[in-house]
Design a protein around this motif. Structure first.
Motif, PDB file in Angstrom:
ATOM      1  N   GLY A  82       0.253   6.320  -3.975  1.00 54.32           N
ATOM      2  CA  GLY A  82      -0.772   7.263  -3.543  1.00 54.32           C
ATOM      3  C   GLY A  82      -1.565   7.911  -4.656  1.00 54.32           C
ATOM      4  O   GLY A  82      -2.527   8.623  -4.395  1.00 54.32           O
ATOM      5  N   THR A  83      -1.218   7.683  -5.925  1.00 53.72           N
ATOM      6  CA  THR A  83      -1.935   8.322  -7.021  1.00 53.72           C
ATOM      7  C   THR A  83      -2.679   7.329  -7.906  1.00 53.72           C
ATOM      8  O   THR A  83      -3.772   7.631  -8.359  1.00 53.72           O
ATOM      9  CB  THR A  83      -0.977   9.153  -7.901  1.00 53.72           C
ATOM     10  OG1 THR A  83       0.059   8.298  -8.390  1.00 53.72           O
ATOM     11  CG2 THR A  83      -0.367  10.296  -7.113  1.00 53.72           C
ATOM     12  N   ASP A  84      -2.096   6.178  -8.176  1.00 56.81           N
ATOM     13  CA  ASP A  84      -2.741   5.183  -9.027  1.00 56.81           C
ATOM     14  C   ASP A  84      -3.786   4.411  -8.236  1.00 56.81           C
ATOM     15  O   ASP A  84      -3.685   4.269  -7.025  1.00 56.81           O
ATOM     16  CB  ASP A  84      -1.706   4.194  -9.575  1.00 56.81           C
ATOM     17  CG  ASP A  84      -0.675   4.861 -10.469  1.00 56.81           C
ATOM     18  OD1 ASP A  84      -1.004   5.894 -11.086  1.00 56.81           O
ATOM     19  OD2 ASP A  84       0.454   4.358 -10.535  1.00 56.81           O
ATOM     20  N   THR A  85      -4.797   3.922  -8.945  1.00 61.07           N
ATOM     21  CA  THR A  85      -5.810   3.077  -8.318  1.00 61.07           C
ATOM     22  C   THR A  85      -5.970   1.809  -9.137  1.00 61.07           C
ATOM     23  O   THR A  85      -5.723   1.786 -10.342  1.00 61.07           O
ATOM     24  CB  THR A  85      -7.174   3.780  -8.201  1.00 61.07           C
ATOM     25  OG1 THR A  85      -7.635   4.141  -9.508  1.00 61.07           O
ATOM     26  CG2 THR A  85      -7.093   5.004  -7.320  1.00 61.07           C
ATOM     27  N   TYR A  86      -6.380   0.750  -8.463  1.00 61.22           N
ATOM     28  CA  TYR A  86      -6.614  -0.539  -9.097  1.00 61.22           C
ATOM     29  C   TYR A  86      -7.966  -1.057  -8.672  1.00 61.22           C
ATOM     30  O   TYR A  86      -8.515  -0.648  -7.661  1.00 61.22           O
ATOM     31  CB  TYR A  86      -5.556  -1.564  -8.670  1.00 61.22           C
ATOM     32  CG  TYR A  86      -4.134  -1.126  -8.867  1.00 61.22           C
ATOM     33  CD1 TYR A  86      -3.631  -0.868 -10.134  1.00 61.22           C
ATOM     34  CD2 TYR A  86      -3.285  -0.978  -7.778  1.00 61.22           C
ATOM     35  CE1 TYR A  86      -2.319  -0.468 -10.314  1.00 61.22           C
ATOM     36  CE2 TYR A  86      -1.971  -0.591  -7.949  1.00 61.22           C
ATOM     37  CZ  TYR A  86      -1.493  -0.333  -9.215  1.00 61.22           C
ATOM     38  OH  TYR A  86      -0.203   0.060  -9.391  1.00 61.22           O
ATOM     39  N   LYS A  87      -8.478  -1.988  -9.431  1.00 66.20           N
ATOM     40  CA  LYS A  87      -9.668  -2.735  -9.042  1.00 66.20           C
ATOM     41  C   LYS A  87      -9.172  -4.073  -8.511  1.00 66.20           C
ATOM     42  O   LYS A  87      -8.327  -4.723  -9.117  1.00 66.20           O
ATOM     43  CB  LYS A  87     -10.581  -2.980 -10.243  1.00 66.20           C
ATOM     44  CG  LYS A  87     -11.072  -1.715 -10.921  1.00 66.20           C
ATOM     45  CD  LYS A  87     -12.141  -1.048 -10.122  1.00 66.20           C
ATOM     46  CE  LYS A  87     -12.820   0.082 -10.863  1.00 66.20           C
ATOM     47  NZ  LYS A  87     -12.067   1.292 -10.962  1.00 66.20           N
ATOM     48  N   ALA A  88      -9.685  -4.480  -7.373  1.00 64.83           N
ATOM     49  CA  ALA A  88      -9.258  -5.734  -6.758  1.00 64.83           C
ATOM     50  C   ALA A  88     -10.471  -6.519  -6.281  1.00 64.83           C
ATOM     51  O   ALA A  88     -11.502  -5.945  -5.925  1.00 64.83           O
ATOM     52  CB  ALA A  88      -8.327  -5.465  -5.581  1.00 64.83           C
ATOM     53  N   ALA A  89     -10.315  -7.815  -6.306  1.00 63.29           N
ATOM     54  CA  ALA A  89     -11.302  -8.750  -5.787  1.00 63.29           C
ATOM     55  C   ALA A  89     -10.525  -9.911  -5.182  1.00 63.29           C
ATOM     56  O   ALA A  89      -9.321 -10.039  -5.436  1.00 63.29           O
ATOM     57  CB  ALA A  89     -12.217  -9.240  -6.914  1.00 63.29           C
ATOM     58  N   PRO A  90     -11.159 -10.764  -4.398  1.00 55.96           N
ATOM     59  CA  PRO A  90     -10.431 -11.912  -3.848  1.00 55.96           C
ATOM     60  C   PRO A  90      -9.839 -12.824  -4.934  1.00 55.96           C
ATOM     61  O   PRO A  90      -8.858 -13.497  -4.707  1.00 55.96           O
ATOM     62  CB  PRO A  90     -11.490 -12.650  -3.035  1.00 55.96           C
ATOM     63  CG  PRO A  90     -12.472 -11.607  -2.656  1.00 55.96           C
ATOM     64  CD  PRO A  90     -12.502 -10.648  -3.821  1.00 55.96           C
ATOM     65  N   GLY A  92      -8.692 -11.686  -8.050  1.00 52.18           N
ATOM     66  CA  GLY A  92      -7.710 -11.050  -8.912  1.00 52.18           C
ATOM     67  C   GLY A  92      -7.581  -9.563  -8.659  1.00 52.18           C
ATOM     68  O   GLY A  92      -8.349  -8.984  -7.896  1.00 52.18           O
ATOM     69  N   CYS A  93      -6.589  -8.962  -9.323  1.00 51.62           N
ATOM     70  CA  CYS A  93      -6.306  -7.537  -9.160  1.00 51.62           C
ATOM     71  C   CYS A  93      -5.760  -6.999 -10.476  1.00 51.62           C
ATOM     72  O   CYS A  93      -5.132  -7.727 -11.247  1.00 51.62           O
ATOM     73  CB  CYS A  93      -5.290  -7.335  -8.032  1.00 51.62           C
ATOM     74  SG  CYS A  93      -4.901  -5.607  -7.710  1.00 51.62           S
ATOM     75  N   THR A  94      -5.962  -5.697 -10.733  1.00 49.16           N
ATOM     76  CA  THR A  94      -5.477  -5.088 -11.968  1.00 49.16           C
ATOM     77  C   THR A  94      -4.107  -4.446 -11.823  1.00 49.16           C
ATOM     78  O   THR A  94      -3.639  -3.787 -12.744  1.00 49.16           O
ATOM     79  CB  THR A  94      -6.481  -4.036 -12.490  1.00 49.16           C
ATOM     80  OG1 THR A  94      -6.635  -3.014 -11.509  1.00 49.16           O
ATOM     81  CG2 THR A  94      -7.823  -4.667 -12.817  1.00 49.16           C
ATOM     82  N   CYS A  95      -3.429  -4.643 -10.684  1.00 49.15           N
ATOM     83  CA  CYS A  95      -2.060  -4.137 -10.545  1.00 49.15           C
ATOM     84  C   CYS A  95      -1.123  -5.016 -11.372  1.00 49.15           C
ATOM     85  O   CYS A  95      -1.522  -6.070 -11.861  1.00 49.15           O
ATOM     86  CB  CYS A  95      -1.626  -4.099  -9.081  1.00 49.15           C
ATOM     87  SG  CYS A  95      -1.338  -5.722  -8.342  1.00 49.15           S
ATOM     88  N   ALA A  96       0.118  -4.600 -11.533  1.00 43.63           N
ATOM     89  CA  ALA A  96       1.074  -5.351 -12.347  1.00 43.63           C
ATOM     90  C   ALA A  96       1.264  -6.778 -11.845  1.00 43.63           C
ATOM     91  O   ALA A  96       1.264  -7.733 -12.628  1.00 43.63           O
ATOM     92  CB  ALA A  96       2.412  -4.621 -12.385  1.00 43.63           C
ATOM     93  N   ALA A  97       1.411  -6.941 -10.541  1.00 42.03           N
ATOM     94  CA  ALA A  97       1.595  -8.282  -9.975  1.00 42.03           C
ATOM     95  C   ALA A  97       0.340  -9.128 -10.160  1.00 42.03           C
ATOM     96  O   ALA A  97       0.417 -10.323 -10.448  1.00 42.03           O
ATOM     97  CB  ALA A  97       1.953  -8.194  -8.494  1.00 42.03           C
ATOM     98  N   GLY A  98      -0.806  -8.503 -10.014  1.00 43.38           N
ATOM     99  CA  GLY A  98      -2.066  -9.225 -10.166  1.00 43.38           C
ATOM    100  C   GLY A  98      -2.319  -9.650 -11.596  1.00 43.38           C
ATOM    101  O   GLY A  98      -2.853 -10.729 -11.856  1.00 43.38           O
ATOM    102  N   LEU A  99      -1.937  -8.806 -12.566  1.00 41.52           N
ATOM    103  CA  LEU A  99      -2.139  -9.148 -13.968  1.00 41.52           C
ATOM    104  C   LEU A  99      -1.212 -10.280 -14.417  1.00 41.52           C
ATOM    105  O   LEU A  99      -1.587 -11.104 -15.236  1.00 41.52           O
ATOM    106  CB  LEU A  99      -1.929  -7.917 -14.852  1.00 41.52           C
ATOM    107  CG  LEU A  99      -2.985  -6.823 -14.687  1.00 41.52           C
ATOM    108  CD1 LEU A  99      -2.609  -5.596 -15.498  1.00 41.52           C
ATOM    109  CD2 LEU A  99      -4.359  -7.335 -15.100  1.00 41.52           C
ATOM    110  N   LYS A 100      -0.009 -10.309 -13.869  1.00 43.59           N
ATOM    111  CA  LYS A 100       0.914 -11.402 -14.202  1.00 43.59           C
ATOM    112  C   LYS A 100       0.435 -12.714 -13.604  1.00 43.59           C
ATOM    113  O   LYS A 100       0.664 -13.775 -14.163  1.00 43.59           O
ATOM    114  CB  LYS A 100       2.318 -11.082 -13.701  1.00 43.59           C
ATOM    115  CG  LYS A 100       2.984  -9.968 -14.485  1.00 43.59           C
ATOM    116  CD  LYS A 100       4.357  -9.682 -13.952  1.00 43.59           C
ATOM    117  CE  LYS A 100       4.969  -8.505 -14.682  1.00 43.59           C
ATOM    118  NZ  LYS A 100       6.257  -8.115 -14.112  1.00 43.59           N
ATOM    119  N   GLY A 101      -0.203 -12.632 -12.455  1.00 40.75           N
ATOM    120  CA  GLY A 101      -0.777 -13.805 -11.817  1.00 40.75           C
ATOM    121  C   GLY A 101       0.219 -14.780 -11.225  1.00 40.75           C
ATOM    122  O   GLY A 101      -0.143 -15.879 -10.836  1.00 40.75           O
TER     123      GLY A 101
END
Length: 118
Positions: A82-90, A92-101
């Motif tokens: 509820g506090t952190d925000t990420y940038k996402a697109a179809p 990719g994403c800047t969350c931890a899981a998205g950065l690991k790919g």
């Protein structure tokens, strides 16, 4: 301002039009946008991703935790804490899981659903 009023949106989270009905304000989407989002989720996305991730993505959309930043290509997503925000697109994403790919995160699936609903 009470706690309930802070979670309501006066503009549609998809098209940014003014919401007039109480039902639309509570949902964060107008009836047409809500229908388009549901249709997009059911059509293409459900077959591509795991069911539990699609369910989390749909929940994120319903709670208004994802907002379009540039048209319907890049989105700002609120994390599950509820506090952190990420940038996402179809793509990719800047969350931890998205950065690991290694795996597709539900933020990315939600962005995919909303981009299809455009």
């Amino acid at each position: 301002m009470n706690a309930a009023a802070t979670t309501e949106h006066t503009h549609c989270l998809r098209c940014r039009r003014v919401l007039r009905s109480a039902r639309s304000v509570a949902a964060g989407y107008g009836p047409t946008c809500q229908r388009k989002v549901r249709e997009a989720a059911k059509a293409e996305v459900v077959s591509q991703y795991k069911a539990h991730l699609v369910a989390k993505a749909e929940e994120l959309i319903e709670q208004g935790g994802i907002i379009a930043l540039r048209g319907h290509r890049i989105f700002q997503v609120v994390a599950s804490n509820g506090t952190d925000t990420y940038k996402a697109a179809p793509q990719g994403c800047t969350c931890a899981a998205g950065l690991k790919g290694k795996h597709v995160c539900y933020h990315r699936i939600a962005a995919h659903i909303l981009s299809l609903a455009a």
